[in-house]
Design an enzyme around this catalytic site. Structure first.
Site, PDB file in Angstrom:
ATOM      1  N   GLU A 245       0.814  -1.228   0.000  1.00 27.24           N
ATOM      2  CA  GLU A 245       0.000   0.000   0.000  1.00 27.24           C
ATOM      3  C   GLU A 245       0.844   1.274   0.000  1.00 27.24           C
ATOM      4  OE1 GLU A 245      -2.874  -0.424   3.183  1.00 27.24           O
ATOM      5  OE2 GLU A 245      -3.254  -2.504   2.642  1.00 27.24           O
TER       6      GLU A 245
ATOM      7  N   GLU B  80      -5.140 -11.128  -0.733  1.00 26.73           N
ATOM      8  CA  GLU B  80      -5.950 -10.905   0.481  1.00 26.73           C
ATOM      9  C   GLU B  80      -7.453 -10.999   0.156  1.00 26.73           C
ATOM     10  OE1 GLU B  80      -4.813  -7.331   2.553  1.00 26.73           O
ATOM     11  OE2 GLU B  80      -2.697  -7.576   2.057  1.00 26.73           O
TER      12      GLU B  80
HETATM   13  O1  G3I Z   1      -1.183  -8.265  18.928  1.00 28.77           O
HETATM   14  C1  G3I Z   1      -1.845  -7.178  19.602  1.00 28.77           C
HETATM   15  C2  G3I Z   1      -2.264  -7.597  20.994  1.00 28.77           C
HETATM   16  O2  G3I Z   1      -1.094  -7.837  21.771  1.00 28.77           O
HETATM   17  C3  G3I Z   1      -3.104  -6.486  21.615  1.00 28.77           C
HETATM   18  O3  G3I Z   1      -3.571  -6.919  22.868  1.00 28.77           O
HETATM   19  C4  G3I Z   1      -4.290  -6.182  20.701  1.00 28.77           C
HETATM   20  C5  G3I Z   1      -5.176  -5.081  21.243  1.00 28.77           C
HETATM   21  O4  G3I Z   1      -4.546  -3.842  21.006  1.00 28.77           O
HETATM   22  O5  G3I Z   1      -3.791  -5.741  19.430  1.00 28.77           O
HETATM   23  C6  G3I Z   1      -3.083  -6.792  18.807  1.00 28.77           C
HETATM   24  O6  G3I Z   1      -2.623  -6.312  17.570  1.00 28.77           O
HETATM   25  C7  G3I Z   1      -3.671  -6.202  16.618  1.00 28.77           C
HETATM   26  C8  G3I Z   1      -3.316  -7.109  15.427  1.00 28.77           C
HETATM   27  O7  G3I Z   1      -4.261  -6.949  14.355  1.00 28.77           O
HETATM   28  C9  G3I Z   1      -3.289  -8.577  15.838  1.00 28.77           C
HETATM   29  O8  G3I Z   1      -4.582  -8.986  16.193  1.00 28.77           O
HETATM   30  C10 G3I Z   1      -3.697  -4.755  16.142  1.00 28.77           C
HETATM   31  O9  G3I Z   1      -4.173  -3.952  17.209  1.00 28.77           O
HETATM   32  C11 G3I Z   1      -4.629  -4.637  14.940  1.00 28.77           C
HETATM   33  O10 G3I Z   1      -4.519  -3.327  14.401  1.00 28.77           O
HETATM   34  C12 G3I Z   1      -4.217  -5.621  13.849  1.00 28.77           C
HETATM   35  O11 G3I Z   1      -5.146  -5.500  12.783  1.00 28.77           O
HETATM   36  C13 G3I Z   1      -4.669  -6.052  11.549  1.00 28.77           C
HETATM   37  C14 G3I Z   1      -4.492  -4.909  10.534  1.00 28.77           C
HETATM   38  O12 G3I Z   1      -4.132  -5.446   9.244  1.00 28.77           O
HETATM   39  C15 G3I Z   1      -3.398  -3.937  10.956  1.00 28.77           C
HETATM   40  O13 G3I Z   1      -2.162  -4.626  11.017  1.00 28.77           O
HETATM   41  C16 G3I Z   1      -5.725  -7.029  11.046  1.00 28.77           C
HETATM   42  O14 G3I Z   1      -5.774  -8.166  11.903  1.00 28.77           O
HETATM   43  C17 G3I Z   1      -5.367  -7.491   9.634  1.00 28.77           C
HETATM   44  O15 G3I Z   1      -6.426  -8.295   9.088  1.00 28.77           O
HETATM   45  C18 G3I Z   1      -5.170  -6.285   8.713  1.00 28.77           C
HETATM   46  O16 G3I Z   1      -4.756  -6.765   7.456  1.00 28.77           O
HETATM   47  C19 G3I Z   1      -4.505  -5.745   6.464  1.00 28.77           C
HETATM   48  C20 G3I Z   1      -3.288  -6.169   5.650  1.00 28.77           C
HETATM   49  O17 G3I Z   1      -2.181  -6.329   6.513  1.00 28.77           O
HETATM   50  C21 G3I Z   1      -3.007  -5.149   4.551  1.00 28.77           C
HETATM   51  N1  G3I Z   1      -4.196  -4.961   3.692  1.00 28.77           N
HETATM   52  C22 G3I Z   1      -5.403  -4.576   4.448  1.00 28.77           C
HETATM   53  C23 G3I Z   1      -5.724  -5.637   5.504  1.00 28.77           C
HETATM   54  C24 G3I Z   1      -7.009  -5.298   6.234  1.00 28.77           C
HETATM   55  O18 G3I Z   1      -6.854  -4.116   6.952  1.00 28.77           O
END
Ligand code: G3I
Length: 331
Positions: A128, A243
């Site tokens: 992105e 994805e």
């Molecule tokens: O691991 C931490 C945990 O320790 C903590 O307790 C919890 C609460 O804050 O957060 C956890 O991290 C989260 C992580 O997912 C793992 O579950 C992050 O807050 C959360 O922001 C993260 O969301 C991911 C997001 O990308 C941002 O990285 C989504 O699962 C994931 O599906 C999403 O995937 C993205 C692709 O990478 C790029 N394209 C878009 C796609 C959808 O947004």
């Protein structure tokens, strides 16, 4: 039986992103990953946020667990994502100088790619980096990398990845390539230009990753997609679907209708791609409706759960899985 002289299409590896929390908590999820995936990508565990809580050391625990699982099951692996403007730890978001950003970026990519050299075959090197709504003369998304390094952040990332694992396939990954409209056409053009520029400099780039988060209530730009595939062919670039899922928040509530509409949309999309250029892999962003980013990000008015993925919340195959399975078996 194949019509005489029509060669069966070769099977395409199908797979999914694995979310570590679910992976650890739900044996049915692990079973489904094993059963339905030829390729697996850690959903979050190879992002800076997961690897680099503190600057001083790398935390590979989550990634190692998923990599080991895939290797035990003879599954291929994708890595996501060596450079992204999101999911960064605070210290990385707060970098202030060009020299610091380049040093950290090169060290990060070298360390991560070296660790999984020969094990993770394909990397989303950049994710992105294209502006959501490209402006004339401003194709690049405003991220810490763009601010500190300018557009060169893309080639710095690809050079570092290629140096760390010359055999890895290196991909430029992005979203919103699928719909009609000038903005989406511009995004497709920018993606091709970025790859062309890398190639002109002799920097290895092997393909474009289409995230393909498809909207069930929006049309597909079939001509645009087919032309995109022709252009990829001219640049000798692969296409990967990285994805895939369906954002169905605007569809009527009845599940069977939504599932059929999602499967039909996925089929139309994949056919538009594969009829011109065979994807190297088709990866969904999760496997079961029980776990998807879409529930939080696109909540439905009627509060019904999203139905974005090939398995339902009880891990039963939906019509979308039948579509994917045809590609998996090479029909
Ligand atoms: O691991 C931490 C945990 O320790 C903590 O307790 C919890 C609460 O804050 O957060 C956890 O991290 C989260 C992580 O997912 C793992 O579950 C992050 O807050 C959360 O922001 C993260 O969301 C991911 C997001 O990308 C941002 O990285 C989504 O699962 C994931 O599906 C999403 O995937 C993205 C692709 O990478 C790029 N394209 C878009 C796609 C959808 O947004």
């Amino acid at each position: 039986a194949q019509a005489a002289g029509v060669s069966a299409a070769r099977p395409i590896p199908i797979g999914s992103a694995a979310q570590i929390e679910t992976f650890r908590a739900d044996p049915r999820y692990r079973e489904a990953l094993k059963r339905y995936c030829d390729v697996i990508v850690p959903m979050n565990d190879l992002k800076w946020e997961a690897l680099r809580h503190d600057r001083a050391r790398f935390d590979f625990s989550g990634a190692d667990e998923i990599v080991a699982f895939a290797e035990r099951n003879g599954q291929a692996l994708r890595g996501h994502a060596l450079l992204w403007g999101e999911a960064l730890p605070p210290w990385a978001r707060d970098m202030t100088s060009r020299a610091e950003a380049e040093r950290e970026l090169v060290e990060h990519i070298s360390t991560v790619v070296d660790r999984y050299k020969g094990r993770i075959a394909t990397w989303d090197v950049v994710n992105e980096v294209i502006r959501f709504e490209p402006l004339p003369g401003e194709p690049m998304r405003d991220t810490i990398w763009q601010r500190l390094l300018g557009p060169a952040h893309v080639e710095i990332a690809f050079r570092a990845a290629a140096a760390a694992d010359p055999k890895a396939r290196l991909v430029l990954n992005d979203f919103n390539f699928e719909e009609p409209g000038a903005g989406t056409a511009a995004r497709r053009r920018i993606a091709l230009d970025l790859c062309r520029r890398l190639k002109d400099k002799g920097i290895p780039v092997h393909g474009i990753g289409m995230q393909a988060h498809l909207y069930a209530d929006r049309p597909l730009d079939i001509d645009g997609l087919e032309n995109f595939m022709v252009e990829l062919g001219k640049l000798d670039l692969d296409v990967e679907i990285t994805e895939l899922d369906v954002i169905d928040w605007k569809l009527p509530a009845d599940a069977a209708t939504r599932d059929r509409a999602a499967a039909s949309l996925v089929g139309t999309f994949l056919n538009a791609i594969a009829s011109v250029r065979r994807p190297k892999a088709i990866v969904t962003w999760g496997l079961s409706d029980r776990y998807s980013w879409i529930h939080e990000t696109f909540p439905r008015q009627d509060k019904a759960r999203a139905r974005p993925l090939p398995l339902d919340a009880d891990f039963r195959p939906k019509p979308m899985m039948a579509v994917l399975d045809r590609y998996r078996r090479g029909q």
